[in-house]
Design a protein around this motif. Sequence first.
Motif, mmCIF file in Angstrom:
data_model
loop_
_atom_site.group_PDB
_atom_site.id
_atom_site.type_symbol
_atom_site.label_atom_id
_atom_site.label_comp_id
_atom_site.label_asym_id
_atom_site.label_seq_id
_atom_site.Cartn_x
_atom_site.Cartn_y
_atom_site.Cartn_z
ATOM 1 N N SER A 87 12.597 137.989 119.703
ATOM 2 C CA SER A 87 11.837 136.870 119.155
ATOM 3 C C SER A 87 11.607 135.777 120.208
ATOM 4 O O SER A 87 10.502 135.255 120.353
ATOM 5 N N LYS A 90 7.907 142.037 118.873
ATOM 6 C CA LYS A 90 6.772 141.172 119.242
ATOM 7 C C LYS A 90 6.188 141.597 120.589
ATOM 8 O O LYS A 90 6.941 142.031 121.480
ATOM 9 N N LEU A 107 15.186 134.384 111.098
ATOM 10 C CA LEU A 107 14.307 134.053 112.227
ATOM 11 C C LEU A 107 14.031 132.552 112.314
ATOM 12 O O LEU A 107 13.394 132.086 113.250
#
Lengths: 564, 80
Positions: free
Chosen positions: A153, A174, A376
């Motif tokens: 992340s 990602k 997150l």
Amino acid sequence: MSPAQTSVWIILGYLALLVGLGIVTSRKFKGTASDYFLASRGIGWFLLVMSLFGTTMTAFALVGSTGESFKAGIGVYGMMASWSGIVHSACFFLVGIKLWSLGAKHGYVTQIQFFRDRFESDKLGVLLFPVLVGLVIPYLLIGVVAAGGTINSVTAGAFPDLFAGGGVGPAADKVGGIPYWLGSGGICIVVLVYVFLGGVRGAAWANAFQTLVFILLGLITFVVIADKLGGMKNATAMVLENNPHAARRTVRPDDPMTRYVEAKKQYDNTLVKWHKAPKDKRGPVPRAPEKPHGITYLHFLTYMFIPLSVGMFPHLFQHWLTAKSASSFKPAVILHPLLIMIVWVPCVLLGMWATSAIIPGKTDPVIPWGQGNPNLVLGQMVAQLTKTGGAGILPGLLTAGVLAAIMSSLDSQFLCIGSIFANDVVAHYLGHDKVSDRQKVLCGRIFVILIVAVTYVISLQRPGSVFTLAVWCFSGFAGLFPLVFAAIYWKRTTKAGAYACVLAMAGTWTWLFSQADWGAKREFLFLGMMPVATIVAASTLALVVVSLMTPAPSEATLAKFFRR
Amino acid sequence: MKKLVYALIILLVIAHQDFWYWDSQELVFDVVPIGLAYHAGVSIAAAILWAAAIKFCWPDDVELLEEEIARDAETKGGGI
């Protein structure tokens, strides 16, 4: 250099520092099994305070506390942190000190050695070994999964040519970020390296260093985020305006619940699109946002049983035995609740602010309304709020802090698993005099590699409810607390009572876990209580009833463990 | 004193269930919700009470055992 690349270098620098620390502590290694597993029982008060705190604080301390507060409001502090402050210290004072003295007197290295001796039963070790190792694995998973997810992340966009990203849902990698498999695997390897180099002494030094790192970086993050949100008062004012239920433990009928309302609108739109799409292109059914519901009295009260797990964590047992003297425990008992407070209060505030945070002068929320993964939240807050000015430094430092919290638990767990296997299986069955110290250390290391490999493979499945799994794992350990407490304080506890306690824990735990759909029902309560309350009640009852029905332990055993 | 310290710890456990602040969103210093501030106070109280427990409830048998271990170590010529 892009901000994400800066973060990557900070993280790599931090990991290199840890390996360096492992090399330094390896120079103090005396080459004996006692030194590898127990630091020759020579750890002083400062390292003990830091290693006990660092070990009990997992990824949950920074990432989980923020995420849970985001999801359920400030009540999570009372449930998880202030209960822990009271109960952890109670475990250190009432259980840790006693076990340290018995361990030092009789030369125990593992919990199983103590229980085998106390209950005059070799087979009890055979029963406890899979139970303890089986419960440690989900605990390891928390760290490995959180490490891989956090690194991916924070490093998103760093190397778009190298890492294309991929996957679906909240677990998707990602684009440009260090892939999950590489991040989690890398963390496992770094921890293995410094643990192998320095043994428990290396882990204690690394814990002390990492505990200071995550406390300091947590506080820095808090101050920077508060500033970016226009100050602490402004951040709290936004909560009271949009999601006031996050500032208490109830939900009132007239609460605006802005986050839920907006998330529900998004969900409804997504659901319409999902139904309209051709069946073969639909993907998974969209998940409805959870409606805030407050915390009940009974739920809050029965959370007190979760921190009892500390009394039975095998890795904490090992840390207790490393203490130089009983007095070394004193600062740990006193400072533990304060350290928890220093770490948790800022994180809980951050989580509460995240429900409603909007950067001054803008309209979009910092955490998008439809955000469904609370774990997150901290990373996103940092990434969103330090896009300018921080240039990747703060996200990098925060990630180092989160990794510090994760690794300071992983190292002790790796070590204790190796210790249990080397001492309770290999040396116990082959004979302690037939297995050299070097062989014990080697066996421990091989078994750890095996367990870490298994954990890593499981972690690649990206178990989404890893924190839920953690609560179940803690519930299992807490269910064994009556065993250790009775072993120390109740002479009348018998071998059969000990077996009954372990089996009752395993039975009720498995049954309740199945009722919770094997962890899928994340907020599962039994009779309105945390399942752990029933597990502890069942194991206690089984221990007491069966002990009273069976012959008392021998005089020799009682003389060995109790003073007249 | 020992009994008083343990009684105070039990009182702290009871005080932990602060139903009186359950529905309150009053703020301390305009920043911290009272439900959070109160439990931060519980953590501080826990530290104070455990300090008192160490002072007044330290287990005697551990002291004796420690002396015994030290004697054994001297006899065997090693450390504990």
